[in-house]
Design a protein around this motif. Sequence first.
Motif, PDB file in Angstrom:
ATOM      1  N   GLU A  14      73.909  40.934  64.762  1.00  0.00           N
ATOM      2  CA  GLU A  14      75.248  41.529  64.723  1.00  0.00           C
ATOM      3  C   GLU A  14      75.225  42.969  64.203  1.00  0.00           C
ATOM      4  O   GLU A  14      76.188  43.439  63.595  1.00  0.00           O
ATOM      5  CB  GLU A  14      76.160  40.681  63.828  1.00  0.00           C
ATOM      6  N   LYS A  16      75.624  45.700  65.584  1.00  0.00           N
ATOM      7  CA  LYS A  16      76.630  46.569  66.191  1.00  0.00           C
ATOM      8  C   LYS A  16      77.948  46.544  65.428  1.00  0.00           C
ATOM      9  O   LYS A  16      78.652  47.563  65.334  1.00  0.00           O
ATOM     10  CB  LYS A  16      76.850  46.159  67.645  1.00  0.00           C
ATOM     11  N   TYR A  17      78.309  45.394  64.847  1.00  0.00           N
ATOM     12  CA  TYR A  17      79.630  45.223  64.270  1.00  0.00           C
ATOM     13  C   TYR A  17      79.649  44.992  62.756  1.00  0.00           C
ATOM     14  O   TYR A  17      80.650  45.258  62.101  1.00  0.00           O
ATOM     15  CB  TYR A  17      80.337  44.018  64.918  1.00  0.00           C
ATOM     16  N   LYS A  20      81.106  47.464  59.839  1.00  0.00           N
ATOM     17  CA  LYS A  20      82.549  47.702  59.824  1.00  0.00           C
ATOM     18  C   LYS A  20      83.287  46.526  59.211  1.00  0.00           C
ATOM     19  O   LYS A  20      84.253  46.692  58.460  1.00  0.00           O
ATOM     20  CB  LYS A  20      83.054  47.964  61.245  1.00  0.00           C
ATOM     21  N   CYS A  21      82.829  45.324  59.517  1.00  0.00           N
ATOM     22  CA  CYS A  21      83.443  44.121  58.961  1.00  0.00           C
ATOM     23  C   CYS A  21      83.315  44.109  57.439  1.00  0.00           C
ATOM     24  O   CYS A  21      84.307  43.946  56.720  1.00  0.00           O
ATOM     25  CB  CYS A  21      82.787  42.878  59.555  1.00  0.00           C
ATOM     26  N   ASP A  85      82.255  40.532  64.260  1.00  0.00           N
ATOM     27  CA  ASP A  85      82.982  41.487  65.103  1.00  0.00           C
ATOM     28  C   ASP A  85      84.474  41.518  64.779  1.00  0.00           C
ATOM     29  O   ASP A  85      85.300  41.867  65.609  1.00  0.00           O
ATOM     30  CB  ASP A  85      82.759  41.200  66.583  1.00  0.00           C
ATOM     31  N   ASP A 168      83.289  44.353  74.369  1.00  0.00           N
ATOM     32  CA  ASP A 168      81.906  44.536  74.793  1.00  0.00           C
ATOM     33  C   ASP A 168      81.760  44.152  76.260  1.00  0.00           C
ATOM     34  O   ASP A 168      82.058  43.032  76.655  1.00  0.00           O
ATOM     35  CB  ASP A 168      80.988  43.648  73.938  1.00  0.00           C
TER      36      ASP A 168
END
Length: 635
Positions: A14, A16-17, A20-21, A85, A168
């Motif tokens: 994960e 990519k996300y 931010k989470c 995400d 995505d």
Amino acid sequence: MDKTISLCMIVKNEQKYLEKCLESVKQIVSEIIIVDTGSTDETLDIAKKYTPNIYSFNWVNDFSVARNYAIEQAKSDYILVMDADEYFDADVNLQEELKKDYDYYVFNINNHMKFNQSFIHTAVRLFRNNIGLKYENRLHEHLNILDDNSKYRGVMSVSTIQHVGYMDEEILEEKKHKRNLPLMKLEVQENPTAYNLYNMGKTYFGMNDFKKAVTYFQKSYSLGKDKVYIPELLTKLSFALHETGQFEDAVGILVDATRIFPSETEMKYIQGIIYARNGYFKDAETCFHECIKLGDQGTMVTEGSGGYMAHLQLADMYEKTNQLDKSYLERINAMRVKGNTAHVLQDYLQFSLKINQSADECKQIIEEHYKLNTIEDLQNLMNTLYSLRHPLLNHYLSKFNITTEPHIHTIAKIYSKDKNLMRTALEDINNLGNRENIQDVLLMAYIFKDKSVMDKIQFAMNFGVKEMKIIKQLFEDEKLTGSITKPLQNVLFTLCKQLIMIEEFELFQELTQKLIDNDSKNVLNICKILSEYRFDELAIDMLVGVYRESPNHPGIVRLLGDLCFRNNYFEDAELFYTKLLNLDSSYETYERNFRLYENNNDQEAMMKMRKEMMEKFPSAAWVQPGYDTRILSSN
């Protein structure tokens, strides 16, 4: 005193996300627990920046087991569950929520999609620790609050979780459902609860296997009619029934369901869609107006079902029923509500071409309702103008001094309606040639009678010798000989539309005459094009001629009736619509006649027609006794 909160997550690849989470929750939670099921990317390195509580878990094809392992590690008063995400906006205050002292909190999940669209569903994401709450199900895992004897107290949260995973491009829903199908089958086999049967129905629904979806939705409903997911089940069941050809059953369910669940916008929206697809436009109109009054609300709602999407459905319906002023107004309403959505912008600009709206009026609408705040906004505008071959493409390329691919500049010149610019585009024709813009090459070649691109056209369109013979005849002062294949016919009718768009009316007349001389049956399709672009008088003149030869052709009679109605030739419209009843006894024909009588305020004919429709079409709600006619008149 503030309550403590543990964030519990299961992750795999994960990177990519995840950051931010975690950034969005690090000031909200007391501890972060990450359970990794086999990441091979940078996920763990990112997680270590936020927490030492990282656990490795051997994946056993069961989401509930992994979730329960994660919450077993939690030491706080409450547990917050999120996926990588997902994230919170900056103004979220969970401590304020926890003052209500409930066992669990249901959140709206705002699922962002491409083209600035989204849909909302609900899920329990915050719950009290150490009171026996745990996850169930291998797939579509959920807390055990659905049990009939559940003693837990819950409430709807005022906060929203943002979910970006659907943006995505690699996520293809149908493939995901196929991948999950074996797990879902195993779960249903071992534990055939109402919830599992419902999720099995959703799986088949997502795979477009509507027949199997119907079976599982019906089994689920028979086992539990009081579950929180029933509105979504009934909505999807109705849509699946419609897709398997069971229109009456689909409508029957939704008529009852919308009375039981009057605040479910998505349910009312799908009811309108089903009505509209079957020509029940009066009932569809009522549904979409009710959606707008409700706004986006309910247990699951696609963004815009109570707003811009309902406006667009009304616009499409009004266009089909020749109420063009209303159709335009609804498109402007959609632009006001959500003008920066690509779908809304494209729908408006496409309609502007059909009504030949002036460039200045179009620019004014765009400037009022499409906000150019970012480079992405400008890119979306240019992509939309390019895909539509809109005359304003050249204007905005010049206005913003945009340097882009050569073929886009060439397309802009072709559709600028400026003959001089079009001639310069002829010099750039080598910029075009792939399948995407070979139709534009044909247009330029036809306008300037340039035979040098024949090989390029043949290769890109994959035409054979007979088709190329007809293409070459287009450039000569001779008739088109031989039968025209369906693919070539589509190409030539598209060429007709292109000639109208760039106002090459003499060439349009030349081409259409050749098509009619080749086969008189082409008249109807040509007249449909003329009608689409509002050349009504010319279409009527042409249709009257073929009507004399084919007075019992339903398509000719229908189009003549519509054109006469649209242009206020009401006596002629009545003649054709009455005749159409003998040729096509579908509901849509009856509604056409009723609309005409309604327009003429012919009360006796309206009453007679409504009585006949009541007997023939029991699924038409508006003709039934007791229906509130004020609903129709208020629309």
